[in-house]
Design an enzyme around this catalytic site. Structure first.
Site, PDB file in Angstrom:
ATOM      1  CG  ASP A 292      37.096 -21.742 -19.206  1.00 54.19           C
ATOM      2  OD1 ASP A 292      37.619 -21.844 -20.346  1.00 54.19           O
ATOM      3  OD2 ASP A 292      35.901 -21.422 -19.025  1.00 54.19           O
TER       4      ASP A 292
ATOM      5  CE1 TYR B  66      31.218 -17.327 -19.347  1.00 53.35           C
ATOM      6  CE2 TYR B  66      33.416 -17.657 -18.431  1.00 53.35           C
ATOM      7  CZ  TYR B  66      32.298 -18.147 -19.085  1.00 53.35           C
ATOM      8  OH  TYR B  66      32.259 -19.478 -19.455  1.00 53.35           O
TER       9      TYR B  66
ATOM     10  CE  LYS C  52      34.205 -20.764 -22.249  1.00 47.33           C
ATOM     11  NZ  LYS C  52      34.902 -20.226 -21.055  1.00 47.33           N
TER      12      LYS C  52
ATOM     13  CB  SER D   2      22.786 -23.294 -13.080  1.00 53.17           C
ATOM     14  OG  SER D   2      23.007 -23.313 -14.473  1.00 53.17           O
ATOM     15  N   GLY D   3      24.291 -24.387  -9.994  1.00 52.60           N
ATOM     16  CA  GLY D   3      24.290 -24.149  -8.560  1.00 52.60           C
ATOM     17  C   GLY D   3      23.303 -24.959  -7.753  1.00 52.60           C
TER      18      GLY D   3
ATOM     19  CG  LEU E 262      23.501 -31.031  -8.561  1.00 54.46           C
ATOM     20  CD1 LEU E 262      24.390 -31.654  -9.631  1.00 54.46           C
ATOM     21  CD2 LEU E 262      22.876 -32.124  -7.694  1.00 54.46           C
ATOM     22  CB  ALA E 263      26.720 -26.286  -5.036  1.00 56.70           C
TER      23      ALA E 263
END
Length: 337
Positions: free
Chosen positions: A47, A52, A78, A239-240, A242-243
């Protein structure tokens, strides 16, 4: 089941926003290696979006995808923004994403949800990626966080422009499906209420994650299931944060969010569960969700994502997650299947 039956090699896709130099200036060789690593790991759904990096992500993705047969992968992009040749000095105004791609290309970006703008956007994306077709098209960022009080007016432009064009392209077999690509549930709810709109799916970013899922769970998911509209989850790592990152909602995470993340991580550690595995498998546990598309800008992150999908998570982890109120009590979990 339009999207689900089209996906190749399972529900894990690749969100290419980081390839647009999101947050940092990514070397060309690193971007290429990341896409190549995704392919080697078995990823077959990609995707992207013109927004971007002002077309940079599409260009970088296309350079790698042209090495493979077009029928070997599923591709979505998109519409809603046009990338101009004009170069802009200084930041452009894009709501909460205003500085997200400050290291991307400097081309001027304008909003355009009209019929002509939609056609032009698709043609431009095809050229940037060097492909002959796109499978799914999402109408991008038509929500209050980008348009303020004018978002309903922009939605009306999309209703009579982009939605009608994409419906026709779907009926003609040019694309397999369309929907919205947004960070808010309000526009999706509005779209689902339209009698003339016939979307096949919607890309919902950041709104059905371990950290933020209550509103989508209670309001959007039931409506989507009733309409047969499938959900692709973007931003499963919020947005990061959690990682291992520090961003939530494209900005520095608040102390409240960091505290909640710490609780989830502590629980995961007690059960020897990778936090990425918990995040991805939670998002996919809802029956309305057909795919999850984490982003990455480094090859080793790709392996982490694929390993996370395969990780065996003990039932006790999910039960404790629910018991401690770290997820909504009625949120579907893998143990509920």
């Amino acid at each position: 089941m339009i999207i689900e039956s089209t996906l190749l090699n399972g529900p894990l896709g690749f969100g290419t926003a980081p390839l647009g130099n999101m947050f940092r200036n990514i070397p060309e060789e690193e971007a290429s290696a990341t896409v190549a690593a995704a392919w080697e790991a078995g990823t077959r759904y990609f995707d992207t979006a013109p927004f971007y990096g002002a077309g940079l992500a599409e260009i970088r993705l296309g350079r790698e995808l042209v090495k493979h047969r077009r029928d070997e992968y599923v591709l979505s992009t998109k519409v809603g923004r046009i990338i101009l040749d004009e170069v802009v000095i200084g930041p452009q105004e894009f709501g909460e994403k205003g500085t997200l791609f400050q290291y991307g290309r400097k081309n001027k970006i304008i909003y355009d949800y009209s019929a002509d703008g939609t056609k032009r956007s698709i043609e431009d994306s095809l050229k940037r990626m060097g492909v002959d077709r796109i499978d799914f098209v999402w109408i991008h960022d038509i929500a209050p966080d980008f348009h303020g009080d004018e978002w309903l007016a922009q939605f009306e432009v999309a209703r009579t422009g982009a939605m009608r064009v994409l419906t026709k392209l779907r009926e003609e077999g040019v694309i397999k499906g369309w929907g919205l690509g947004v960070n808010r549930i309000e526009p999706v709810e509005l779209m689902l209420g339209l009698s003339e709109a016939k979307p096949q799916g919607t890309l919902l970013a950041g709104r059905y994650t371990l950290l933020d899922h209550e509103h989508a769970l209670q309001r959007l998911m039931p409506a989507a299931e009733a309409k047969g509209v499938q959900i692709v989850i973007g931003g499963p790592y919020s947005s990061g944060v959690l990682a291992g990152g520090s961003h939530f909602e494209y900005a520095d995470a608040s102390s409240e969010i960091l505290a909640r993340v710490a609780k989830i991580k502590a629980l995961a550690q007690r059960h020897s569960v990778p936090i990425k595995a918990a995040a991805l498998q939670f998002s996919l546990a809802h029956p309305a969700v057909v795919s999850v598309i984490p982003g990455a800008s480094k090859p080793d992150r790709i392996k982490e994502d694929h390993d996370a999908m395969k990780a065996k998570i003990p039932d006790d982890f999910w039960r404790e997650l629910r018991k401690e109120g770290l997820v909504a009590s009625n949120a579907p979990l893998p143990i509920d299947r």
